[in-house]
Design an enzyme around this catalytic site. Structure first.
Site, PDB file in Angstrom:
ATOM      1  N   HIS A 153     -10.035   8.010   2.480  1.00 59.59           N
ATOM      2  CA  HIS A 153      -9.679   7.444   3.783  1.00 59.59           C
ATOM      3  C   HIS A 153      -9.225   8.505   4.775  1.00 59.59           C
ATOM      4  O   HIS A 153      -8.599   9.499   4.424  1.00 59.59           O
ATOM      5  CB  HIS A 153      -8.680   6.286   3.663  1.00 59.59           C
ATOM      6  CG  HIS A 153      -7.294   6.662   3.261  1.00 59.59           C
ATOM      7  ND1 HIS A 153      -6.341   7.102   4.170  1.00 59.59           N
ATOM      8  CD2 HIS A 153      -6.681   6.653   2.058  1.00 59.59           C
ATOM      9  CE1 HIS A 153      -5.212   7.318   3.523  1.00 59.59           C
ATOM     10  NE2 HIS A 153      -5.397   7.060   2.250  1.00 59.59           N
ATOM     11  N   ASP A 184      -2.449  12.608   1.362  1.00 56.63           N
ATOM     12  CA  ASP A 184      -2.834  11.210   1.579  1.00 56.63           C
ATOM     13  C   ASP A 184      -3.406  11.001   2.974  1.00 56.63           C
ATOM     14  O   ASP A 184      -2.648  10.688   3.911  1.00 56.63           O
ATOM     15  CB  ASP A 184      -1.597  10.314   1.359  1.00 56.63           C
ATOM     16  CG  ASP A 184      -1.943   8.844   1.394  1.00 56.63           C
ATOM     17  OD1 ASP A 184      -1.004   8.038   1.526  1.00 56.63           O
ATOM     18  OD2 ASP A 184      -3.141   8.506   1.306  1.00 56.63           O
ATOM     19  N   GLU A 201      -7.015   2.556   6.262  1.00 61.87           N
ATOM     20  CA  GLU A 201      -6.650   2.191   4.880  1.00 61.87           C
ATOM     21  C   GLU A 201      -5.178   1.843   4.792  1.00 61.87           C
ATOM     22  O   GLU A 201      -4.770   0.909   4.099  1.00 61.87           O
ATOM     23  CB  GLU A 201      -6.979   3.350   3.933  1.00 61.87           C
ATOM     24  CG  GLU A 201      -6.746   3.047   2.460  1.00 61.87           C
ATOM     25  CD  GLU A 201      -5.325   3.302   1.989  1.00 61.87           C
ATOM     26  OE1 GLU A 201      -4.558   3.943   2.727  1.00 61.87           O
ATOM     27  OE2 GLU A 201      -4.962   2.841   0.897  1.00 61.87           O
ATOM     28  N   GLU A 202      -4.346   2.584   5.473  1.00 59.87           N
ATOM     29  CA  GLU A 202      -2.880   2.471   5.331  1.00 59.87           C
ATOM     30  C   GLU A 202      -2.312   1.153   5.863  1.00 59.87           C
ATOM     31  O   GLU A 202      -1.158   0.828   5.596  1.00 59.87           O
ATOM     32  CB  GLU A 202      -2.190   3.633   6.053  1.00 59.87           C
ATOM     33  CG  GLU A 202      -2.591   4.998   5.548  1.00 59.87           C
ATOM     34  CD  GLU A 202      -1.968   5.352   4.198  1.00 59.87           C
ATOM     35  OE1 GLU A 202      -1.376   4.478   3.558  1.00 59.87           O
ATOM     36  OE2 GLU A 202      -2.089   6.520   3.781  1.00 59.87           O
ATOM     37  N   ASP A 245      -8.362   9.038  -3.362  1.00 60.25           N
ATOM     38  CA  ASP A 245      -7.198   8.910  -2.483  1.00 60.25           C
ATOM     39  C   ASP A 245      -6.039   9.639  -3.149  1.00 60.25           C
ATOM     40  O   ASP A 245      -5.494   9.183  -4.149  1.00 60.25           O
ATOM     41  CB  ASP A 245      -6.849   7.432  -2.266  1.00 60.25           C
ATOM     42  CG  ASP A 245      -5.727   7.259  -1.243  1.00 60.25           C
ATOM     43  OD1 ASP A 245      -5.363   6.094  -0.966  1.00 60.25           O
ATOM     44  OD2 ASP A 245      -5.200   8.273  -0.735  1.00 60.25           O
ATOM     45  N   HIS A 256       3.278   9.523   3.499  1.00 61.48           N
ATOM     46  CA  HIS A 256       3.717   8.620   4.578  1.00 61.48           C
ATOM     47  C   HIS A 256       4.916   9.175   5.335  1.00 61.48           C
ATOM     48  O   HIS A 256       5.780   8.440   5.810  1.00 61.48           O
ATOM     49  CB  HIS A 256       4.022   7.223   4.034  1.00 61.48           C
ATOM     50  CG  HIS A 256       2.867   6.602   3.325  1.00 61.48           C
ATOM     51  ND1 HIS A 256       2.929   5.352   2.745  1.00 61.48           N
ATOM     52  CD2 HIS A 256       1.613   7.042   3.101  1.00 61.48           C
ATOM     53  CE1 HIS A 256       1.766   5.069   2.178  1.00 61.48           C
ATOM     54  NE2 HIS A 256       0.946   6.084   2.377  1.00 61.48           N
TER      55      HIS A 256
HETATM   56  N1  IPO Z   1      -0.426   3.063  -1.875  1.00 66.53           N
HETATM   57  C1  IPO Z   1      -1.183   4.245  -1.826  1.00 66.53           C
HETATM   58  C2  IPO Z   1      -0.533   5.416  -2.445  1.00 66.53           C
HETATM   59  C3  IPO Z   1      -0.392   5.347  -3.869  1.00 66.53           C
HETATM   60  C4  IPO Z   1      -1.461   5.004  -4.669  1.00 66.53           C
HETATM   61  C5  IPO Z   1      -1.299   5.027  -6.029  1.00 66.53           C
HETATM   62  C6  IPO Z   1      -0.090   5.412  -6.528  1.00 66.53           C
HETATM   63  I1  IPO Z   1       0.157   5.518  -8.517  1.00 66.53           I
HETATM   64  C7  IPO Z   1       0.982   5.745  -5.732  1.00 66.53           C
HETATM   65  C8  IPO Z   1       0.821   5.716  -4.370  1.00 66.53           C
HETATM   66  C9  IPO Z   1      -1.424   4.701  -0.431  1.00 66.53           C
HETATM   67  O1  IPO Z   1      -0.504   4.902   0.322  1.00 66.53           O
HETATM   68  N2  IPO Z   1      -2.682   4.925  -0.141  1.00 66.53           N
HETATM   69  O2  IPO Z   1      -2.967   5.417   1.100  1.00 66.53           O
HETATM   70 ZN    ZN Z   2      -1.045   6.195   1.877  1.00 64.55          ZN
HETATM   71 ZN    ZN Z   3      -4.122   7.025   0.633  1.00 69.70          ZN
END
Ligand code: IPO
Ligand code: ZN
Ligand code: ZN
Length: 291
Positions: free
Chosen positions: A97, A117, A151-152, A179, A256
């Site tokens: 993403h 991320d 995505e977020e 991701d 984040h």
């Molecule tokens: N929620 C997901 C991040 C995320 C995904 C898997 C794990 I384990 C911990 C954290 C996200 O922010 N994707 O953009």
């Molecule tokens: Zn994220």
């Molecule tokens: Zn992500």
């Protein structure tokens, strides 16, 4: 049936792939103040990536690079397509993403570098794309590289794309999501997530790692919720996998926030390179199959 039989094609490609290329793309993407789905930074990142992938594809008439517009927000997703030769109706998708977010709220001026991320995922896809084009690879199936918007904020870009592919009865034979690939938080190298994914394809991914990256240690884990874009594809019945950088318990504490920087991922992309190599093997092995 997931046959692994493209070693003579894959192994030379793996040797061509470089962490430094991935690192540069992470820096380029995280230089935007943010890549949030509604800000000018989010729009700029989409346009930058479209140009970047277009430049990499230059000269190949079987490759198109397009932006997928989303009616309800500004940031477009980016899709690069390498059209298959004699089995083009069957499609393999590799995704990551494009957007980033700051959990304190993301305005035009809020810093959200999103290096891990998910610039790390987009950068991994970019290095795969560069290597495949540079090697003159011509898949029999169609390969689609997708950098999803939004995505977020609820997997919204991938949801619109997956839903449109399902509505068109597109024959997507497999989806891989990258991701967060660059923060090595736990003991194993790659964690194959088992929820919102397909178990048979996950076994194939594990076998690809055993075949092509035998020194890597593989674990499994679960998110417990729809934690990335693979869930948009699974929801429509497509086979998806999400190899992840660490275990759930040890995930990157910087995400984040303004601190999700390349420096806080160690100023190198060695961890991402493992994912890029694994995903290239996935793309070539599945892409090489006839009907
Ligand atoms: N929620 C997901 C991040 C995320 C995904 C898997 C794990 I384990 C911990 C954290 C996200 O922010 N994707 O953009
Ligand atoms: Zn994220
Ligand atoms: Zn992500």
């Amino acid at each position: 049936s997931y046959v692994i039989d493209q070693q003579t094609t894959v192994n030379p490609m793996l040797a061509q792939m470089q962490a430094s290329n991935i690192g540069q793309t992470i820096l380029d993407l995280s230089a935007n103040t943010n890549r949030y789905y509604t800000t000018s930074g989010g729009v700029a990142a989409s346009n930058w990536l479209k140009n970047r992938w277009s430049n990499l594809a230059a000269g190949r008439s079987d490759i198109t690079v397009e932006q997928f517009s989303h009616a309800n927000w500004a940031q477009k997703s980016v899709i690069a397509t390498i059209k298959g030769s004699d089995n083009a109706a069957q499609i393999v998708v590799l995704g990551a993403h494009l957007d980033s977010i700051n959990s304190q709220g993301t305005t035009e001026t809020t810093r959200a570098p999103g290096a891990d991320d998910d610039a790390s995922g987009v950068a991994s896809l970019t290095e795969i794309f560069r290597t495949l084009v540079n090697s003159g690879f011509k898949p029999r199936r169609t390969l689609k590289f997708m950098a999803y918007a939004a995505e977020e904020v609820g997997l919204r870009g991938s949801q619109e794309i997956a839903n449109s592919f399902a509505a068109a009865n597109a024959n997507v034979v497999g989806v891989m999501q990258l991701d967060m690939t660059n923060y090595k938080g736990a003991a194993n190298d790659i964690y194959i997530f088992t929820d919102y994914t397909d178990s048979a394809q996950n076994t194939f991914v594990s076998n690809l790692i055993k075949t092509y990256l035998p020194t890597l240690k593989v674990g499994t884990d679960r998110c417990g919720y729809a934690c990335s874009d693979h869930a948009s594809w699974s929801a429509k019945g497509f086979y998806a996998s999400m190899p992840f950088e660490s275990s759930f318990a040890a995930d990157n504490p910087y995400i984040h926030s303004a601190n999700d920087t390349y420096a806080n991922s160690g100023n190198q992309a060695d961890h991402s390179l493992k994912f890029a190599r694994m995903a290239l093997a996935y793309a070539v092995e599945l892409g090489a199959d006839g009907a």
